[in-house]
Design an enzyme around this catalytic site. Structure first.
Site, PDB file in Angstrom:
ATOM      1  N   LYS A  88       0.840  -1.203   0.000  1.00  0.00           N
ATOM      2  CA  LYS A  88       0.000   0.000   0.000  1.00  0.00           C
ATOM      3  C   LYS A  88       0.877   1.256   0.000  1.00  0.00           C
ATOM      4  CE  LYS A  88      -1.688   1.642   4.055  1.00  0.00           C
ATOM      5  NZ  LYS A  88      -1.399   3.052   4.298  1.00  0.00           N
ATOM      6  N   ASN A  89       1.834   1.304   0.931  1.00  0.00           N
ATOM      7  CA  ASN A  89       2.609   2.535   1.077  1.00  0.00           C
ATOM      8  C   ASN A  89       3.504   2.814  -0.127  1.00  0.00           C
ATOM      9  OD1 ASN A  89       1.385   2.987   3.485  1.00  0.00           O
ATOM     10  ND2 ASN A  89       3.146   2.460   4.777  1.00  0.00           N
ATOM     11  N   CYS A 119      -4.515   8.896   9.830  1.00  0.00           N
ATOM     12  CA  CYS A 119      -4.740   8.153  11.065  1.00  0.00           C
ATOM     13  C   CYS A 119      -4.566   9.073  12.279  1.00  0.00           C
ATOM     14  CB  CYS A 119      -3.697   7.041  11.202  1.00  0.00           C
ATOM     15  SG  CYS A 119      -4.111   5.541  10.333  1.00  0.00           S
ATOM     16  N   ARG A 136       1.670  14.504  13.441  1.00  0.00           N
ATOM     17  CA  ARG A 136       2.015  14.248  12.047  1.00  0.00           C
ATOM     18  C   ARG A 136       1.970  15.487  11.143  1.00  0.00           C
ATOM     19  NH1 ARG A 136      -0.369   8.548  10.143  1.00  0.00           N
ATOM     20  NH2 ARG A 136       1.585   8.481   9.024  1.00  0.00           N
ATOM     21  N   ASP A 196       4.747   0.297  12.077  1.00  0.00           N
ATOM     22  CA  ASP A 196       3.495  -0.255  11.543  1.00  0.00           C
ATOM     23  C   ASP A 196       3.275  -1.722  11.933  1.00  0.00           C
ATOM     24  OD1 ASP A 196       2.896   2.158  10.423  1.00  0.00           O
ATOM     25  OD2 ASP A 196       3.318   1.587   8.359  1.00  0.00           O
ATOM     26  N   ARG A 203      -8.631   0.176   4.712  1.00  0.00           N
ATOM     27  CA  ARG A 203      -7.659   1.095   4.092  1.00  0.00           C
ATOM     28  C   ARG A 203      -6.366   0.356   3.767  1.00  0.00           C
ATOM     29  NH1 ARG A 203      -6.217   5.909   7.620  1.00  0.00           N
ATOM     30  NH2 ARG A 203      -4.868   6.113   5.814  1.00  0.00           N
TER      31      ARG A 203
HETATM   32  C1  UD1 Z   1       4.836   6.540   6.371  1.00  0.00           C
HETATM   33  C2  UD1 Z   1       3.863   5.405   6.212  1.00  0.00           C
HETATM   34  C3  UD1 Z   1       3.303   4.993   7.575  1.00  0.00           C
HETATM   35  C4  UD1 Z   1       4.436   4.693   8.551  1.00  0.00           C
HETATM   36  C5  UD1 Z   1       5.433   5.856   8.602  1.00  0.00           C
HETATM   37  C6  UD1 Z   1       6.666   5.525   9.431  1.00  0.00           C
HETATM   38  C7  UD1 Z   1       2.947   5.861   4.017  1.00  0.00           C
HETATM   39  C8  UD1 Z   1       1.755   6.231   3.204  1.00  0.00           C
HETATM   40  N1  UD1 Z   1       2.786   5.832   5.354  1.00  0.00           N
HETATM   41  O1  UD1 Z   1       4.092   7.643   6.893  1.00  0.00           O
HETATM   42  O2  UD1 Z   1       2.484   3.840   7.391  1.00  0.00           O
HETATM   43  O3  UD1 Z   1       3.907   4.500   9.833  1.00  0.00           O
HETATM   44  O4  UD1 Z   1       5.889   6.163   7.271  1.00  0.00           O
HETATM   45  O5  UD1 Z   1       7.286   4.387   8.989  1.00  0.00           O
HETATM   46  O6  UD1 Z   1       3.994   5.544   3.487  1.00  0.00           O
HETATM   47  N2  UD1 Z   1       7.175  14.178  10.624  1.00  0.00           N
HETATM   48  C9  UD1 Z   1       7.327  15.511  10.907  1.00  0.00           C
HETATM   49  N3  UD1 Z   1       7.199  16.398   9.877  1.00  0.00           N
HETATM   50  C10 UD1 Z   1       6.915  15.992   8.592  1.00  0.00           C
HETATM   51  C11 UD1 Z   1       6.791  14.618   8.324  1.00  0.00           C
HETATM   52  C12 UD1 Z   1       6.927  13.752   9.372  1.00  0.00           C
HETATM   53  O7  UD1 Z   1       7.568  15.907  12.042  1.00  0.00           O
HETATM   54  O8  UD1 Z   1       6.827  16.847   7.705  1.00  0.00           O
HETATM   55  C13 UD1 Z   1       7.313  13.188  11.737  1.00  0.00           C
HETATM   56  C14 UD1 Z   1       6.067  12.382  11.974  1.00  0.00           C
HETATM   57  O9  UD1 Z   1       5.151  13.039  12.813  1.00  0.00           O
HETATM   58  C15 UD1 Z   1       6.645  11.132  12.590  1.00  0.00           C
HETATM   59  C16 UD1 Z   1       8.000  10.962  11.874  1.00  0.00           C
HETATM   60  O10 UD1 Z   1       8.282  12.245  11.322  1.00  0.00           O
HETATM   61  O11 UD1 Z   1       6.874  11.323  13.954  1.00  0.00           O
HETATM   62  C17 UD1 Z   1       8.027   9.944  10.766  1.00  0.00           C
HETATM   63  O12 UD1 Z   1       6.937  10.151   9.898  1.00  0.00           O
HETATM   64  P1  UD1 Z   1       7.004   9.814   8.346  1.00  0.00           P
HETATM   65  O13 UD1 Z   1       8.128   8.873   8.084  1.00  0.00           O
HETATM   66  O14 UD1 Z   1       6.956  11.089   7.580  1.00  0.00           O
HETATM   67  O15 UD1 Z   1       5.636   9.072   8.136  1.00  0.00           O
HETATM   68  P2  UD1 Z   1       4.703   9.099   6.859  1.00  0.00           P
HETATM   69  O16 UD1 Z   1       5.517   9.271   5.634  1.00  0.00           O
HETATM   70  O17 UD1 Z   1       3.561  10.014   7.100  1.00  0.00           O
END
Ligand code: UD1
Length: 423
Positions: A22-23, A118, A123, A309, A401
Protein backbone atom coordinates in the site's frame (compact mmCIF):
# COMPACT_ATOMS: atom_id res chain seq x y z
CA UNK A 1 -20.11 0.33 9.65
CA UNK A 2 -18.90 -3.28 9.23
CA UNK A 3 -17.58 -5.37 12.10
CA UNK A 4 -15.42 -8.49 12.10
CA UNK A 5 -16.24 -11.47 14.25
CA UNK A 6 -13.38 -13.78 15.20
CA UNK A 7 -13.82 -17.01 17.12
CA UNK A 8 -10.52 -18.13 18.60
CA UNK A 9 -9.96 -21.76 17.76
CA UNK A 10 -6.23 -22.28 17.64
CA UNK A 11 -4.04 -23.68 14.96
CA UNK A 12 -3.74 -22.21 11.46
CA UNK A 13 -2.37 -24.14 8.49
CA UNK A 14 -2.11 -23.01 4.88
CA UNK A 15 -0.79 -20.34 2.56
CA UNK A 16 -1.47 -16.60 2.40
CA UNK A 17 -0.57 -14.55 -0.69
CA UNK A 18 0.94 -11.17 0.18
CA UNK A 19 -0.19 -8.19 -1.90
CA UNK A 20 1.79 -5.27 -3.29
CA UNK A 21 2.66 -2.60 -0.73
CA UNK A 22 0.00 0.00 0.00
CA UNK A 23 2.61 2.53 1.08
CA UNK A 24 4.75 1.97 -2.02
CA UNK A 25 1.75 2.21 -4.32
CA UNK A 26 0.57 5.45 -2.70
CA UNK A 27 3.94 7.04 -3.58
CA UNK A 28 4.18 5.46 -7.04
CA UNK A 29 0.77 6.67 -8.20
CA UNK A 30 1.54 10.41 -7.88
CA UNK A 31 4.72 9.80 -9.94
CA UNK A 32 2.36 9.80 -12.93
CA UNK A 33 2.09 13.58 -12.48
CA UNK A 34 5.77 13.91 -13.47
CA UNK A 35 5.24 12.77 -17.06
CA UNK A 36 2.80 13.10 -19.94
CA UNK A 37 3.41 9.47 -20.89
CA UNK A 38 1.58 6.47 -19.37
CA UNK A 39 2.66 4.80 -16.14
CA UNK A 40 1.48 1.25 -15.49
CA UNK A 41 1.72 -0.24 -12.01
CA UNK A 42 1.35 -4.01 -11.67
CA UNK A 43 0.91 -5.97 -8.41
CA UNK A 44 -1.18 -3.11 -7.00
CA UNK A 45 -3.12 -3.81 -3.79
CA UNK A 46 -6.91 -3.44 -3.83
CA UNK A 47 -7.57 -1.10 -0.95
CA UNK A 48 -9.68 1.92 -0.11
CA UNK A 49 -6.54 4.10 0.28
CA UNK A 50 -5.64 3.28 -3.33
CA UNK A 51 -9.15 4.28 -4.41
CA UNK A 52 -8.75 7.56 -2.49
CA UNK A 53 -5.48 8.30 -4.32
CA UNK A 54 -7.22 7.39 -7.60
CA UNK A 55 -9.97 9.93 -6.88
CA UNK A 56 -7.41 12.57 -5.95
CA UNK A 57 -5.37 12.08 -9.14
CA UNK A 58 -8.52 12.06 -11.25
CA UNK A 59 -9.60 15.33 -9.66
CA UNK A 60 -6.36 16.85 -10.98
CA UNK A 61 -7.06 15.65 -14.51
CA UNK A 62 -5.07 12.40 -14.52
CA UNK A 63 -6.59 9.26 -16.03
CA UNK A 64 -6.47 6.27 -13.70
CA UNK A 65 -7.93 2.96 -14.77
CA UNK A 66 -7.98 -0.18 -12.65
CA UNK A 67 -7.44 -3.30 -14.78
CA UNK A 68 -7.16 -7.02 -13.98
CA UNK A 69 -9.57 -6.76 -11.06
CA UNK A 70 -7.65 -3.79 -9.64
CA UNK A 71 -4.23 -5.47 -9.64
CA UNK A 72 -3.01 -3.27 -12.50
CA UNK A 73 -3.32 0.50 -12.49
CA UNK A 74 -2.98 2.34 -15.79
CA UNK A 75 -2.21 6.00 -15.15
CA UNK A 76 -1.75 8.92 -17.50
CA UNK A 77 -1.28 12.60 -16.78
CA UNK A 78 -1.06 13.98 -20.30
CA UNK A 79 -3.51 16.72 -19.35
CA UNK A 80 -3.36 18.08 -15.81
CA UNK A 81 -6.15 20.63 -15.82
CA UNK A 82 -6.59 21.31 -12.12
CA UNK A 83 -3.80 22.30 -9.76
CA UNK A 84 -5.78 22.28 -6.55
CA UNK A 85 -5.95 19.15 -4.34
CA UNK A 86 -9.13 19.69 -2.38
CA UNK A 87 -9.60 19.26 1.36
CA UNK A 88 -12.55 16.90 0.84
CA UNK A 89 -10.25 14.25 -0.66
CA UNK A 90 -6.95 15.09 1.03
CA UNK A 91 -8.38 14.92 4.57
CA UNK A 92 -9.17 11.23 4.08
CA UNK A 93 -5.53 10.28 3.67
CA UNK A 94 -2.26 11.84 4.70
CA UNK A 95 -0.36 10.41 1.70
CA UNK A 96 -2.32 12.88 -0.47
CA UNK A 97 0.45 15.40 0.25
CA UNK A 98 2.60 13.34 -2.16
CA UNK A 99 0.98 15.07 -5.15
CA UNK A 100 2.60 18.36 -4.11
CA UNK A 101 6.21 17.66 -5.15
CA UNK A 102 5.41 16.15 -8.57
CA UNK A 103 2.86 18.84 -9.50
CA UNK A 104 5.17 21.62 -8.48
CA UNK A 105 8.07 20.07 -10.40
CA UNK A 106 6.17 19.55 -13.66
CA UNK A 107 3.63 22.38 -13.61
CA UNK A 108 5.45 25.03 -11.57
CA UNK A 109 2.55 25.59 -9.20
CA UNK A 110 0.12 23.68 -6.97
CA UNK A 111 -2.37 24.23 -4.18
CA UNK A 112 -2.74 21.27 -1.81
CA UNK A 113 -4.87 21.00 1.32
CA UNK A 114 -3.06 20.14 4.54
CA UNK A 115 -3.77 16.41 5.15
CA UNK A 116 -5.56 14.37 7.80
CA UNK A 117 -4.95 10.61 8.16
CA UNK A 118 -4.74 8.15 11.06
CA UNK A 119 -5.20 9.59 14.54
CA UNK A 120 -1.71 8.63 15.68
CA UNK A 121 -0.12 11.86 16.74
CA UNK A 122 0.39 15.34 15.33
CA UNK A 123 2.02 14.25 12.05
CA UNK A 124 2.88 17.62 10.53
CA UNK A 125 4.14 18.13 6.96
CA UNK A 126 6.82 20.72 7.73
CA UNK A 127 9.60 18.47 6.41
CA UNK A 128 7.86 18.06 3.04
CA UNK A 129 7.58 21.83 2.77
CA UNK A 130 11.15 22.46 3.88
CA UNK A 131 12.46 20.09 1.22
CA UNK A 132 10.56 21.89 -1.53
CA UNK A 133 11.79 25.26 -0.24
CA UNK A 134 15.36 23.97 -0.49
CA UNK A 135 14.62 23.53 -4.23
CA UNK A 136 13.55 27.16 -4.53
CA UNK A 137 9.78 26.77 -4.05
CA UNK A 138 7.83 29.66 -2.55
CA UNK A 139 5.21 28.44 -0.13
CA UNK A 140 2.32 30.21 1.44
CA UNK A 141 0.08 28.53 4.02
CA UNK A 142 -3.42 29.97 4.11
CA UNK A 143 -6.98 28.71 4.63
CA UNK A 144 -5.72 25.21 5.42
CA UNK A 145 -3.95 24.96 2.07
CA UNK A 146 -0.32 25.04 0.91
CA UNK A 147 -0.01 27.43 -2.05
CA UNK A 148 3.25 26.48 -3.77
CA UNK A 149 5.11 28.13 -6.64
CA UNK A 150 8.36 27.15 -8.33
CA UNK A 151 10.83 29.88 -9.33
CA UNK A 152 10.86 31.07 -12.96
CA UNK A 153 12.48 28.27 -14.98
CA UNK A 154 11.34 25.61 -12.48
CA UNK A 155 12.62 24.00 -9.28
CA UNK A 156 16.39 23.94 -8.85
CA UNK A 157 18.57 21.31 -7.24
CA UNK A 158 19.61 21.89 -3.64
CA UNK A 159 20.78 20.17 -0.48
CA UNK A 160 18.08 18.86 1.81
CA UNK A 161 19.20 17.78 5.25
CA UNK A 162 16.28 16.26 7.14
CA UNK A 163 16.49 16.70 10.95
CA UNK A 164 14.53 13.45 11.39
CA UNK A 165 13.88 10.57 9.01
CA UNK A 166 10.58 10.95 7.15
CA UNK A 167 9.36 8.47 4.58
CA UNK A 168 6.81 10.79 2.98
CA UNK A 169 9.08 13.86 2.92
CA UNK A 170 11.86 11.80 1.30
CA UNK A 171 9.38 10.62 -1.36
CA UNK A 172 8.10 14.12 -2.09
CA UNK A 173 11.65 15.49 -2.32
CA UNK A 174 12.79 12.59 -4.51
CA UNK A 175 9.97 13.04 -7.01
CA UNK A 176 10.36 16.82 -7.16
CA UNK A 177 14.14 16.55 -7.62
CA UNK A 178 13.84 14.35 -10.72
CA UNK A 179 12.73 17.37 -12.78
CA UNK A 180 14.66 20.09 -10.89
CA UNK A 181 17.56 21.83 -12.63
CA UNK A 182 20.91 20.48 -11.41
CA UNK A 183 21.82 18.18 -8.55
CA UNK A 184 19.78 17.54 -5.41
CA UNK A 185 21.30 15.80 -2.40
CA UNK A 186 18.87 14.38 0.17
CA UNK A 187 20.64 13.79 3.48
CA UNK A 188 19.22 11.72 6.34
CA UNK A 189 16.88 10.21 3.74
CA UNK A 190 14.51 7.38 4.68
CA UNK A 191 15.84 3.95 3.64
CA UNK A 192 12.52 2.06 3.54
CA UNK A 193 11.98 -0.50 0.74
CA UNK A 194 9.14 1.76 -0.49
CA UNK A 195 11.72 4.50 -1.19
CA UNK A 196 13.87 2.07 -3.17
CA UNK A 197 10.78 0.94 -5.08
CA UNK A 198 9.85 4.53 -5.94
CA UNK A 199 13.43 5.27 -7.06
CA UNK A 200 13.40 2.16 -9.26
CA UNK A 201 10.17 3.25 -10.90
CA UNK A 202 11.44 6.80 -11.43
CA UNK A 203 14.63 5.41 -13.00
CA UNK A 204 12.44 3.37 -15.37
CA UNK A 205 10.80 6.69 -16.30
CA UNK A 206 14.25 8.15 -17.06
CA UNK A 207 15.24 9.76 -13.76
CA UNK A 208 18.87 9.82 -12.60
CA UNK A 209 18.96 8.71 -8.98
CA UNK A 210 21.75 7.24 -6.87
CA UNK A 211 21.98 6.10 -3.28
CA UNK A 212 18.37 5.06 -2.62
CA UNK A 213 18.34 2.53 0.21
CA UNK A 214 21.10 4.55 1.96
CA UNK A 215 20.66 7.73 3.99
CA UNK A 216 22.06 9.95 1.21
CA UNK A 217 20.27 10.09 -2.12
CA UNK A 218 21.61 12.08 -5.08
CA UNK A 219 19.36 13.11 -7.95
CA UNK A 220 20.51 14.70 -11.22
CA UNK A 221 17.52 16.55 -12.63
CA UNK A 222 16.43 15.76 -16.20
CA UNK A 223 14.26 17.80 -18.61
CA UNK A 224 11.46 15.30 -18.87
CA UNK A 225 10.40 11.84 -17.76
CA UNK A 226 8.76 9.19 -19.93
CA UNK A 227 6.39 6.30 -19.38
CA UNK A 228 7.13 3.02 -17.58
CA UNK A 229 5.70 -0.23 -16.32
CA UNK A 230 6.61 -1.09 -12.75
CA UNK A 231 5.64 -3.91 -10.33
CA UNK A 232 4.81 -2.69 -6.80
CA UNK A 233 7.12 -4.21 -4.15
CA UNK A 234 5.66 -6.76 -1.68
CA UNK A 235 3.88 -5.26 1.32
CA UNK A 236 6.25 -5.88 4.23
CA UNK A 237 3.64 -4.75 6.75
CA UNK A 238 0.97 -7.09 5.43
CA UNK A 239 3.69 -9.77 5.38
CA UNK A 240 4.67 -9.17 9.02
CA UNK A 241 1.02 -9.03 10.07
CA UNK A 242 0.22 -12.44 8.60
CA UNK A 243 3.49 -13.90 9.91
CA UNK A 244 2.07 -13.14 13.33
CA UNK A 245 -1.12 -15.14 12.70
CA UNK A 246 0.47 -18.62 13.16
CA UNK A 247 2.81 -17.11 15.77
CA UNK A 248 -0.22 -16.14 17.86
CA UNK A 249 -2.64 -18.94 17.04
CA UNK A 250 -0.09 -21.74 16.52
CA UNK A 251 0.28 -23.90 13.40
CA UNK A 252 2.29 -23.28 10.23
CA UNK A 253 1.57 -20.77 7.48
CA UNK A 254 3.50 -20.00 4.29
CA UNK A 255 3.46 -16.37 3.21
CA UNK A 256 3.63 -16.34 -0.57
CA UNK A 257 5.90 -13.62 -1.96
CA UNK A 258 7.45 -12.97 1.47
CA UNK A 259 11.12 -11.91 1.61
CA UNK A 260 13.40 -11.84 4.66
CA UNK A 261 15.18 -8.66 3.53
CA UNK A 262 11.89 -6.77 3.89
CA UNK A 263 11.36 -7.83 7.52
CA UNK A 264 14.86 -8.48 8.94
CA UNK A 265 14.56 -6.68 12.31
CA UNK A 266 11.05 -8.08 12.81
CA UNK A 267 12.29 -11.65 12.17
CA UNK A 268 15.03 -11.22 14.77
CA UNK A 269 12.37 -10.43 17.37
CA UNK A 270 10.22 -13.37 16.26
CA UNK A 271 13.22 -15.65 16.62
CA UNK A 272 13.91 -14.34 20.14
CA UNK A 273 10.25 -14.97 21.01
CA UNK A 274 10.53 -18.59 19.82
CA UNK A 275 8.89 -18.33 16.40
CA UNK A 276 10.53 -20.14 13.51
CA UNK A 277 10.81 -18.40 10.13
CA UNK A 278 12.09 -20.40 7.20
CA UNK A 279 12.72 -19.25 3.61
CA UNK A 280 10.94 -21.34 0.99
CA UNK A 281 10.89 -21.16 -2.81
CA UNK A 282 7.58 -19.32 -2.73
CA UNK A 283 8.17 -17.07 0.28
CA UNK A 284 8.48 -17.53 4.04
CA UNK A 285 7.10 -20.26 6.29
CA UNK A 286 6.29 -19.41 9.90
CA UNK A 287 5.56 -21.76 12.78
CA UNK A 288 5.64 -21.61 16.56
CA UNK A 289 8.29 -23.80 18.19
CA UNK A 290 7.02 -23.75 21.77
CA UNK A 291 3.74 -23.74 23.54
CA UNK A 292 4.06 -20.14 24.70
CA UNK A 293 6.30 -17.47 23.23
CA UNK A 294 8.98 -15.71 25.26
CA UNK A 295 8.75 -12.03 26.18
CA UNK A 296 10.94 -9.73 24.05
CA UNK A 297 11.63 -6.00 24.14
CA UNK A 298 10.89 -4.01 21.00
CA UNK A 299 11.81 -0.46 19.97
CA UNK A 300 10.35 0.99 16.79
CA UNK A 301 12.78 2.74 14.46
CA UNK A 302 13.04 3.85 10.84
CA UNK A 303 14.02 1.05 8.41
CA UNK A 304 16.03 -1.18 8.79
CA UNK A 305 14.82 -1.09 12.41
CA UNK A 306 11.59 -2.61 13.75
CA UNK A 307 8.67 -0.91 11.92
CA UNK A 308 6.17 1.18 13.85
CA UNK A 309 3.49 -0.25 11.54
CA UNK A 310 4.04 -3.70 13.14
CA UNK A 311 4.13 -2.52 16.76
CA UNK A 312 0.42 -3.05 17.50
CA UNK A 313 0.43 -6.54 15.95
CA UNK A 314 3.60 -7.50 17.86
CA UNK A 315 1.94 -6.33 21.06
CA UNK A 316 -0.94 -8.72 20.34
CA UNK A 317 1.59 -11.58 20.25
CA UNK A 318 3.38 -10.48 23.41
CA UNK A 319 0.12 -10.31 25.41
CA UNK A 320 0.37 -14.08 25.89
CA UNK A 321 4.18 -14.37 26.18
CA UNK A 322 6.00 -15.82 29.20
CA UNK A 323 7.33 -12.78 31.09
CA UNK A 324 7.18 -9.02 30.61
CA UNK A 325 7.95 -7.28 27.32
CA UNK A 326 8.73 -3.59 26.98
CA UNK A 327 7.62 -1.90 23.77
CA UNK A 328 9.01 1.54 22.99
CA UNK A 329 7.31 3.62 20.30
CA UNK A 330 9.84 6.07 18.86
CA UNK A 331 8.18 7.16 15.62
CA UNK A 332 4.71 8.36 16.60
CA UNK A 333 3.34 9.65 19.87
CA UNK A 334 -0.09 8.36 20.82
CA UNK A 335 0.30 5.04 19.03
CA UNK A 336 -0.84 2.70 21.82
CA UNK A 337 -4.58 3.13 21.30
CA UNK A 338 -4.89 -0.64 20.81
CA UNK A 339 -3.59 -1.22 24.38
CA UNK A 340 -6.87 -0.43 26.22
CA UNK A 341 -8.74 -2.59 23.69
CA UNK A 342 -6.35 -5.51 24.22
CA UNK A 343 -6.85 -5.00 27.97
CA UNK A 344 -10.58 -5.51 27.43
CA UNK A 345 -9.54 -8.97 26.24
CA UNK A 346 -7.63 -9.64 29.45
CA UNK A 347 -4.17 -8.36 28.48
CA UNK A 348 -2.01 -6.78 31.20
CA UNK A 349 -0.48 -3.63 29.75
CA UNK A 350 0.87 -0.55 31.45
CA UNK A 351 1.37 2.45 29.14
CA UNK A 352 3.60 5.32 30.30
CA UNK A 353 4.14 7.89 27.55
CA UNK A 354 5.87 6.18 24.63
CA UNK A 355 6.54 2.96 26.55
CA UNK A 356 4.22 0.00 27.09
CA UNK A 357 5.02 -2.87 29.49
CA UNK A 358 3.17 -6.02 28.58
CA UNK A 359 3.00 -8.75 31.22
CA UNK A 360 2.04 -11.93 29.42
CA UNK A 361 -1.07 -13.83 30.47
CA UNK A 362 -1.76 -17.46 29.60
CA UNK A 363 -4.78 -16.75 27.42
CA UNK A 364 -6.80 -13.77 26.19
CA UNK A 365 -10.59 -13.79 26.32
CA UNK A 366 -12.81 -12.62 23.47
CA UNK A 367 -14.63 -9.29 23.91
CA UNK A 368 -16.26 -6.56 21.84
CA UNK A 369 -13.49 -4.12 20.92
CA UNK A 370 -13.11 -0.96 18.86
CA UNK A 371 -10.65 -0.48 16.02
CA UNK A 372 -9.00 2.92 16.40
CA UNK A 373 -6.58 2.98 13.47
CA UNK A 374 -5.39 0.79 10.65
CA UNK A 375 -2.73 -1.30 12.39
CA UNK A 376 -4.60 -1.31 15.71
CA UNK A 377 -7.58 -2.91 13.92
CA UNK A 378 -5.58 -5.82 12.65
CA UNK A 379 -3.84 -6.34 15.99
CA UNK A 380 -7.27 -6.93 17.56
CA UNK A 381 -8.14 -9.48 14.90
CA UNK A 382 -4.83 -11.27 15.50
CA UNK A 383 -5.46 -11.27 19.25
CA UNK A 384 -8.94 -12.68 18.62
CA UNK A 385 -7.51 -15.64 16.68
CA UNK A 386 -6.15 -17.20 19.85
CA UNK A 387 -8.55 -15.73 22.41
CA UNK A 388 -11.13 -17.86 24.16
CA UNK A 389 -14.58 -17.26 22.68
CA UNK A 390 -15.79 -14.47 20.41
CA UNK A 391 -14.08 -11.20 19.62
CA UNK A 392 -16.13 -8.61 17.78
CA UNK A 393 -13.96 -5.90 16.22
CA UNK A 394 -16.09 -2.84 15.54
CA UNK A 395 -15.44 0.07 13.16
CA UNK A 396 -13.29 -1.89 10.73
CA UNK A 397 -13.34 0.76 8.00
CA UNK A 398 -9.76 1.56 9.05
CA UNK A 399 -8.84 -2.03 8.25
CA UNK A 400 -10.09 -1.77 4.68
CA UNK A 401 -7.66 1.10 4.09
CA UNK A 402 -4.73 -1.28 4.37
CA UNK A 403 -5.67 -4.96 4.18
CA UNK A 404 -7.42 -6.60 1.24
CA UNK A 405 -9.74 -9.54 1.92
CA UNK A 406 -8.45 -10.14 5.46
CA UNK A 407 -11.31 -12.52 6.31
CA UNK A 408 -10.70 -14.63 3.18
CA UNK A 409 -6.94 -14.81 3.69
CA UNK A 410 -7.23 -15.95 7.32
CA UNK A 411 -10.20 -18.29 6.86
CA UNK A 412 -8.31 -20.06 4.05
CA UNK A 413 -5.90 -21.16 6.82
CA UNK A 414 -8.67 -22.40 9.09
CA UNK A 415 -9.46 -19.28 11.10
CA UNK A 416 -13.08 -18.74 12.11
CA UNK A 417 -13.58 -15.16 11.02
CA UNK A 418 -16.41 -13.37 9.27
CA UNK A 419 -17.42 -9.87 8.30
CA UNK A 420 -20.69 -8.66 9.65
CA UNK A 421 -22.02 -6.11 7.20
CA UNK A 422 -23.97 -3.23 8.58
CA UNK A 423 -25.72 -1.28 5.86
C1 UD1 B 1 4.84 6.54 6.37
C2 UD1 B 1 3.86 5.40 6.21
C3 UD1 B 1 3.30 4.99 7.57
C4 UD1 B 1 4.44 4.69 8.55
C5 UD1 B 1 5.43 5.86 8.60
C6 UD1 B 1 6.67 5.53 9.43
C7 UD1 B 1 2.95 5.86 4.02
C8 UD1 B 1 1.76 6.23 3.20
N1 UD1 B 1 2.79 5.83 5.35
O1 UD1 B 1 4.09 7.64 6.89
O2 UD1 B 1 2.48 3.84 7.39
O3 UD1 B 1 3.91 4.50 9.83
O4 UD1 B 1 5.89 6.16 7.27
O5 UD1 B 1 7.29 4.39 8.99
O6 UD1 B 1 3.99 5.54 3.49
N2 UD1 B 1 7.18 14.18 10.62
C9 UD1 B 1 7.33 15.51 10.91
N3 UD1 B 1 7.20 16.40 9.88
C10 UD1 B 1 6.92 15.99 8.59
C11 UD1 B 1 6.79 14.62 8.32
C12 UD1 B 1 6.93 13.75 9.37
O7 UD1 B 1 7.57 15.91 12.04
O8 UD1 B 1 6.83 16.85 7.71
C13 UD1 B 1 7.31 13.19 11.74
C14 UD1 B 1 6.07 12.38 11.97
O9 UD1 B 1 5.15 13.04 12.81
C15 UD1 B 1 6.64 11.13 12.59
C16 UD1 B 1 8.00 10.96 11.87
O10 UD1 B 1 8.28 12.25 11.32
O11 UD1 B 1 6.87 11.32 13.95
C17 UD1 B 1 8.03 9.94 10.77
O12 UD1 B 1 6.94 10.15 9.90
P1 UD1 B 1 7.00 9.81 8.35
O13 UD1 B 1 8.13 8.87 8.08
O14 UD1 B 1 6.96 11.09 7.58
O15 UD1 B 1 5.64 9.07 8.14
P2 UD1 B 1 4.70 9.10 6.86
O16 UD1 B 1 5.52 9.27 5.63
O17 UD1 B 1 3.56 10.01 7.10
Amino acid sequence: MDSILVIGNGLLYGQIPIAGAKNACLALMPATLLSDEPLTLTNAPRLSDIRTMTTLLQSLGAEVTALADGKVLALSSHAIDNHRADYDIVRKMRASILVLGPMLAREGHAVVSLPGGCAIGARPVDLHLRALEAMGAELDLRDGYVHAKAPAGGLKGGTIDFPIVSVGATENALMAATLARGTTVIKNAAREPEIVDLAQCLRRMGAQIDGDGTSEITVEGVDRLGGATHPVVTDRIELGTYMLAPAIAGGEVELLGGRIDLVGAFCEKLDAAGISVEETEAGLKVSRKNDRVQAVDVTTEPFPGFPTDLQAQMMALLCTAKGTSVLEEKIFENRFMHAPELMRMGARIDVQGGTASVSGVERLKGAPVMATDLRASVSLILAGLAAEGETLVNRVYHLDRGYERVEEKLSACGARIERIRVS
